[in-house]
Design an enzyme around this catalytic site. Structure first.
Site, short mmCIF file in Angstrom:
data_model
loop_
_atom_site.label_atom_id
_atom_site.label_comp_id
_atom_site.label_asym_id
_atom_site.label_seq_id
_atom_site.Cartn_x
_atom_site.Cartn_y
_atom_site.Cartn_z
N ASN A 9 0.86 -1.18 0.00
CA ASN A 9 0.00 0.00 0.00
C ASN A 9 0.90 1.23 0.00
O ASN A 9 1.53 1.55 1.00
CB ASN A 9 -0.91 -0.01 1.24
CG ASN A 9 -1.79 1.23 1.31
OD1 ASN A 9 -1.93 1.96 0.34
ND2 ASN A 9 -2.41 1.45 2.46
N TRP A 10 0.95 1.91 -1.14
CA TRP A 10 1.88 3.03 -1.30
C TRP A 10 1.34 4.36 -0.78
O TRP A 10 2.05 5.36 -0.80
CB TRP A 10 2.27 3.16 -2.78
CG TRP A 10 3.04 1.98 -3.28
CD1 TRP A 10 3.51 0.92 -2.54
CD2 TRP A 10 3.44 1.74 -4.63
NE1 TRP A 10 4.17 0.03 -3.35
CE2 TRP A 10 4.15 0.50 -4.65
CE3 TRP A 10 3.27 2.42 -5.84
CZ2 TRP A 10 4.68 -0.05 -5.81
CZ3 TRP A 10 3.80 1.87 -7.00
CH2 TRP A 10 4.50 0.65 -6.98
N LYS A 11 0.10 4.36 -0.35
CA LYS A 11 -0.50 5.55 0.26
C LYS A 11 -0.27 6.80 -0.61
O LYS A 11 -0.37 6.71 -1.83
CB LYS A 11 0.01 5.72 1.69
CG LYS A 11 -0.23 4.44 2.53
CD LYS A 11 0.08 4.60 3.98
CE LYS A 11 -0.18 3.29 4.71
NZ LYS A 11 0.00 3.41 6.17
N HIS A 96 -9.59 1.27 5.43
CA HIS A 96 -8.28 1.46 6.06
C HIS A 96 -8.42 2.46 7.20
O HIS A 96 -9.20 3.41 7.13
CB HIS A 96 -7.27 1.97 5.03
CG HIS A 96 -5.86 1.91 5.51
ND1 HIS A 96 -5.33 2.86 6.37
CD2 HIS A 96 -4.86 1.02 5.27
CE1 HIS A 96 -4.07 2.56 6.63
NE2 HIS A 96 -3.76 1.44 5.97
N GLU A 169 -5.37 -4.81 10.85
CA GLU A 169 -4.32 -3.80 11.03
C GLU A 169 -4.54 -3.07 12.34
O GLU A 169 -5.33 -2.12 12.40
CB GLU A 169 -4.35 -2.79 9.88
CG GLU A 169 -3.90 -3.32 8.54
CD GLU A 169 -3.57 -2.18 7.59
OE1 GLU A 169 -2.42 -2.11 7.16
OE2 GLU A 169 -4.44 -1.36 7.32
N GLY A 175 2.57 2.37 10.74
CA GLY A 175 3.52 3.45 10.55
C GLY A 175 4.25 3.89 11.80
O GLY A 175 4.90 4.93 11.81
N SER A 215 3.41 -2.18 10.29
CA SER A 215 4.88 -2.19 10.38
C SER A 215 5.48 -3.55 10.05
O SER A 215 6.44 -4.00 10.69
CB SER A 215 5.32 -1.72 11.77
OG SER A 215 4.89 -0.40 12.01
N GLY A 237 5.17 1.04 4.59
CA GLY A 237 6.49 1.61 4.33
C GLY A 237 7.47 0.68 3.66
O GLY A 237 8.25 1.10 2.79
#
Length: 254
Positions: A9-11, A96, A169, A175, A215, A237
């Site tokens: 997930n590149w956000k 999300h 999640e 993050g 994470s 990330g």
């Protein structure tokens, strides 16, 4: 036996040119990956056009980070299911925690998006669930997570459930560099699977894919994926660089 689903997930990262470059490295890097591992990347809306040119015909699925439950109309700033399909989107992430927190997506809204998505030919819809740190500290994790599932899957049939992926999640791990231990994650994943059995059937519970997110990196992914009820990861990330994402993929695919 369930497959492992690894989704990046590149956000809100990368221009379209940058995203296409990273996508190309990933596509090239997973050409010979075994069929038991499904690779997914989720760029920003503005990158879908260029990234779809890279993923088309490959074994990498292309996803979107959200969508409207309306197919057209006066919905300023929103993206419809049909618009996503035009760019070859295979799956959509819904619910999300960042969309719940910053965009105000409620369980009711997320359920509308799930039901809308099921009316379109997406391969998968990823329903995200998870508790905050205060909810965990007050021993409300399972109450929160299972209620999110019940509300998110309201009116979803067992046949349609085959297109649903659940992603646990914990909000406190997204993050932050913190992650649930493999035992903590497995406990919640097991409870989720039992809830699906209660809502649907044993076979539905056995078949549904439940990802872990929060994470995830190359150092912890092996332990997490070794648990019986964890079927992949939704990776933030560590998916932004092709090398780190491919390291995770290769570790899981061994």
């Amino acid at each position: 036996m369930r497959k492992m689903f690894l989704a990046g997930n590149w956000k809100m990262h990368y221009t379209s040119v940058e995203a296409a470059g990273v996508a190309k490295q990933i596509v090239d890097g997973v050409q010979n990956i075994n069929d038991d591992v499904v690779i997914m990347i989720t760029p920003a809306f503005t990158s879908l056009c260029k990234v779809c040119e890279v993923t088309k015909g490959s074994n990498v699925l292309l996803g979107a980070q959200n969508m409207s439950y309306e197919n057209s109309g006066a919905r300023t700033s929103e993206i419809s299911p049909s618009m996503l399909l035009e760019f070859g989107v295979d799956y959509v992430i819904l619910g999300h925690s960042e969309c719940r927190t910053y965009l105000g997506d409620t369980d009711e809204v997320i359920n509308k998006k799930i039901l809308a998505g099921l009316k379109h030919p997406f391969k998968y819809l990823i329903l995200c669930i998870g508790e905050t740190l205060s909810e965990r500290e007050n021993n409300k994790t399972l109450d929160v997570v299972l209620n999110q599932i019940r509300r998110g899957l309201m009116s979803v049939s067992e046949s349609d459930l085959k297109r649903i992926i659940l992603a646990y999640e914990p909000v406190w791990a997204i993050g932050t560099g913190k992650t649930a231990t493999k035992e903590e994650a497995q406990e919640v994943h097991r409870a989720i699977r039992l809830e699906i059995e209660s809502l649907y059937s044993t076979s539905a519970a056995d078949d549904i894919i439940i990802q872990y997110g929060g994470s995830v990196n190359v150092d912890n992914v092996g332990g997490l994926m070794g648990e019986n009820d964890i079927d992949g990861a939704l990776i933030g990330g560590a998916s932004l660089k092709a090398d780190s994402f491919l390291n995770i993929v290769n570790k899981v695919a061994k």
